[in-house]
Design a protein around this motif. Structure first.
Motif, PDB file in Angstrom:
ATOM      1  N   ALA A  78     -95.763 -19.234 -42.144  1.00 48.67           N
ATOM      2  CA  ALA A  78     -94.796 -20.276 -42.490  1.00 48.67           C
ATOM      3  C   ALA A  78     -94.777 -21.396 -41.455  1.00 48.67           C
ATOM      4  O   ALA A  78     -94.511 -22.562 -41.779  1.00 48.67           O
ATOM      5  N   GLN A  79     -95.067 -21.055 -40.187  1.00 46.10           N
ATOM      6  CA  GLN A  79     -95.085 -22.074 -39.139  1.00 46.10           C
ATOM      7  C   GLN A  79     -96.254 -23.045 -39.290  1.00 46.10           C
ATOM      8  O   GLN A  79     -96.264 -24.107 -38.663  1.00 46.10           O
ATOM      9  N   LEU A  80     -97.211 -22.720 -40.129  1.00 43.46           N
ATOM     10  CA  LEU A  80     -98.418 -23.534 -40.256  1.00 43.46           C
ATOM     11  C   LEU A  80     -98.344 -24.560 -41.375  1.00 43.46           C
ATOM     12  O   LEU A  80     -99.339 -25.235 -41.655  1.00 43.46           O
ATOM     13  N   VAL A  81     -97.176 -24.693 -42.007  1.00 40.63           N
ATOM     14  CA  VAL A  81     -97.071 -25.651 -43.108  1.00 40.63           C
ATOM     15  C   VAL A  81     -96.004 -26.699 -42.811  1.00 40.63           C
ATOM     16  O   VAL A  81     -94.990 -26.422 -42.181  1.00 40.63           O
ATOM     17  N   MET A  82     -96.302 -27.904 -43.280  1.00 39.41           N
ATOM     18  CA  MET A  82     -95.369 -29.031 -43.181  1.00 39.41           C
ATOM     19  C   MET A  82     -95.172 -29.568 -44.594  1.00 39.41           C
ATOM     20  O   MET A  82     -96.135 -29.966 -45.262  1.00 39.41           O
ATOM     21  N   VAL A  83     -93.938 -29.563 -45.055  1.00 39.15           N
ATOM     22  CA  VAL A  83     -93.635 -29.787 -46.463  1.00 39.15           C
ATOM     23  C   VAL A  83     -92.750 -31.019 -46.621  1.00 39.15           C
ATOM     24  O   VAL A  83     -91.780 -31.203 -45.879  1.00 39.15           O
ATOM     25  N   GLY A  84     -93.080 -31.846 -47.579  1.00 40.29           N
ATOM     26  CA  GLY A  84     -92.229 -32.986 -47.884  1.00 40.29           C
ATOM     27  C   GLY A  84     -90.875 -32.534 -48.395  1.00 40.29           C
ATOM     28  O   GLY A  84     -90.774 -31.548 -49.129  1.00 40.29           O
ATOM     29  N   VAL A  85     -89.811 -33.238 -47.983  1.00 42.08           N
ATOM     30  CA  VAL A  85     -88.459 -32.866 -48.393  1.00 42.08           C
ATOM     31  C   VAL A  85     -87.814 -34.014 -49.154  1.00 42.08           C
ATOM     32  O   VAL A  85     -88.090 -35.184 -48.886  1.00 42.08           O
ATOM     33  N   PRO A  86     -86.960 -33.699 -50.093  1.00 42.86           N
ATOM     34  CA  PRO A  86     -86.241 -34.738 -50.825  1.00 42.86           C
ATOM     35  C   PRO A  86     -85.181 -35.381 -49.936  1.00 42.86           C
ATOM     36  O   PRO A  86     -84.827 -34.853 -48.879  1.00 42.86           O
ATOM     37  N   GLY A  87     -84.697 -36.515 -50.373  1.00 40.68           N
ATOM     38  CA  GLY A  87     -83.667 -37.206 -49.608  1.00 40.68           C
ATOM     39  C   GLY A  87     -82.342 -36.470 -49.564  1.00 40.68           C
ATOM     40  O   GLY A  87     -81.529 -36.694 -48.675  1.00 40.68           O
ATOM     41  N   ASP A  88     -82.131 -35.580 -50.506  1.00 34.90           N
ATOM     42  CA  ASP A  88     -80.874 -34.837 -50.570  1.00 34.90           C
ATOM     43  C   ASP A  88     -80.826 -33.786 -49.467  1.00 34.90           C
ATOM     44  O   ASP A  88     -81.697 -32.912 -49.380  1.00 34.90           O
TER      45      ASP A  88
END
Length: 389
Positions: A78-88
């Protein structure tokens, strides 16, 4: 907090969380001191948290192995991923709470997510300190301009400003990012290009001269670092002289020998950028990567590590929204291929399918498809980039 246990009943979460939480609290106190120093930077109309007046000693870095050993396979991948997040903020908080990802990428509606210390709630959901990244190059690639004002493109900065003034501009923007809770900027561009402004790189490049690119990119990176924002230079091994846009199609570079004399020159002496990461582009180099994009090619990571001596964080360009990779591989497979090839952190901006990706990575780690040493090396680079070891 209830400790996680593995299939043999061993406690996994508690030791690392207790150790890391203590360091995180110390780091937070030190960050508050930095905020106090930066109080002369004000953003009209945006409430900022009050800084602490109590100075704390700098955190003591632990051994990476000490942090890694008690982690479960799920926590590691899990530490190896960078995920886009919504503005909410609630949705972003839920994503982090449910998946404990290593990083998030802020790109959608930053006005909602960055003001009023809202990122603090998202960060608090993470058991390990969370990397919060943004794409803030200047010109046509910037995110917080509605809040902090626009900054010029790289090409315009190099044409009208000295490196010292570019560094000052980066300090100014870095202060804002840091106070909003952002601690990584996917910039500066180190691509070398003379192509028209509106091409895929174009005015995002500082210059067609690699020495000028290096000088200005190093100044921009130094300014970010001065404020505690981790810079990531891009796009290795060089996107500036290609035809085509990797957002839309496969992009093929010149032969490696030609890249070495031009596009790869800014990657010589990478220590000149200070503590910085490197982003690989979805670029096919026929005599290096064969028919594969560099982001999923072991040969590209070997070039970066061995020829250029890089021992920092290597991350991918967007694996979910760029057709140079998404037309070839489904997202979970693209992420696994990238990490197996040598990426330390895999980025996708959409934010979807997180559990599915982590399931695939965890399965690969348990079976050996993702070799244990590769996982350990990637995790070490991630933890070092966070200042944890």
């Amino acid at each position: 907090m209830q400790a996680d246990v593995d299939q043999d009943g061993r406690t996994l979460t508690a030791p690392i969380i207790r150790t890391t939480k203590r360091r995180f609290l110390v780091a937070a106190a030190a960050g508050a001191v930095l905020a106090a120093i930066l109080m002369d930077y004000e953003v009209p109309g945006i409430p900022l948290p009050e800084p602490s007046t109590v100075e704390a000693p700098p955190p003591q870095a632990a051994s990476c192995d000490t942090l890694i050993e008690p982690m479960s396979e799920r926590q590691r991948v899990a530490q190896l991923v960078m995920v886009g997040v919504p503005g909410d903020v609630e949705a972003a908080t839920k994503l982090v709470t449910d998946n404990q990802v290593g990083g998030i990428f802020v790109h959608s509606n930053p006005i909602q997510l960055l003001v009023e210390d809202r990122l603090a709630k998202v960060k608090a959901a993470a058991q390990l300190p969370l990397t919060v990244s943004i794409d803030e190059e200047g010109g046509r690639v910037q995110t917080v301009d509605p809040l902090a004002g626009s900054i010029p493109s790289a090409r315009e900065m190099a044409a009208t400003m000295s490196p010292e003034k570019v560094k000052a501009k980066a300090v100014d923007r870095g202060k804002f990012l840091s106070r909003m809770g952002v601690n990584m900027n996917l910039a500066p561009i180190t691509d070398v290009s003379s192509q028209p402004d509106n091409t895929v790189i174009g005015d995002r490049s500082f210059s067609s001269d690699p020495a000028t690119v290096k000088r200005y990119a190093a100044a921009f990176a130094a300014g970010l670092s001065e404020t505690g924002v981790y810079p990531v230079i891009k796009h290795f091994p060089g996107h500036g002289n290609t035809t085509g846009d990797s957002h839309k199609t496969t992009v093929v570079t010149a032969p490696l020998a030609q890249l070495t004399t031009l596009d790869l020159v800014p990657y010589q002496r990478l220590t000149d950028y200070g503590k910085a990461g490197v982003m690989l582009g979805h670029l096919v180099v026929p005599d290096l990567t064969g028919n594969e994009p560099a982001t999923v090619s072991p040969a590209a990571y070997k070039l970066l590590r061995e020829q250029f001596g890089f021992d920092g964080l290597a991350m991918t360009d967007d694996l979910g929204a760029m057709r140079a990779i998404s037309d070839r591989y489904d997202l979970p497979e693209a992420v696994l291929r990238a990490i197996t090839a040598g990426a330390d952190m895999a980025l996708w901006s959409s934010g979807g399918r997180v559990a599915e990706v982590l399931n695939r990575l965890e399965q690969a780690a348990r079976s050996g498809e993702l070799p244990a040493q590769r996982l350990h090396d990637a995790l070490r680079h991630v933890l070092v980039s966070k200042g944890l070891c």
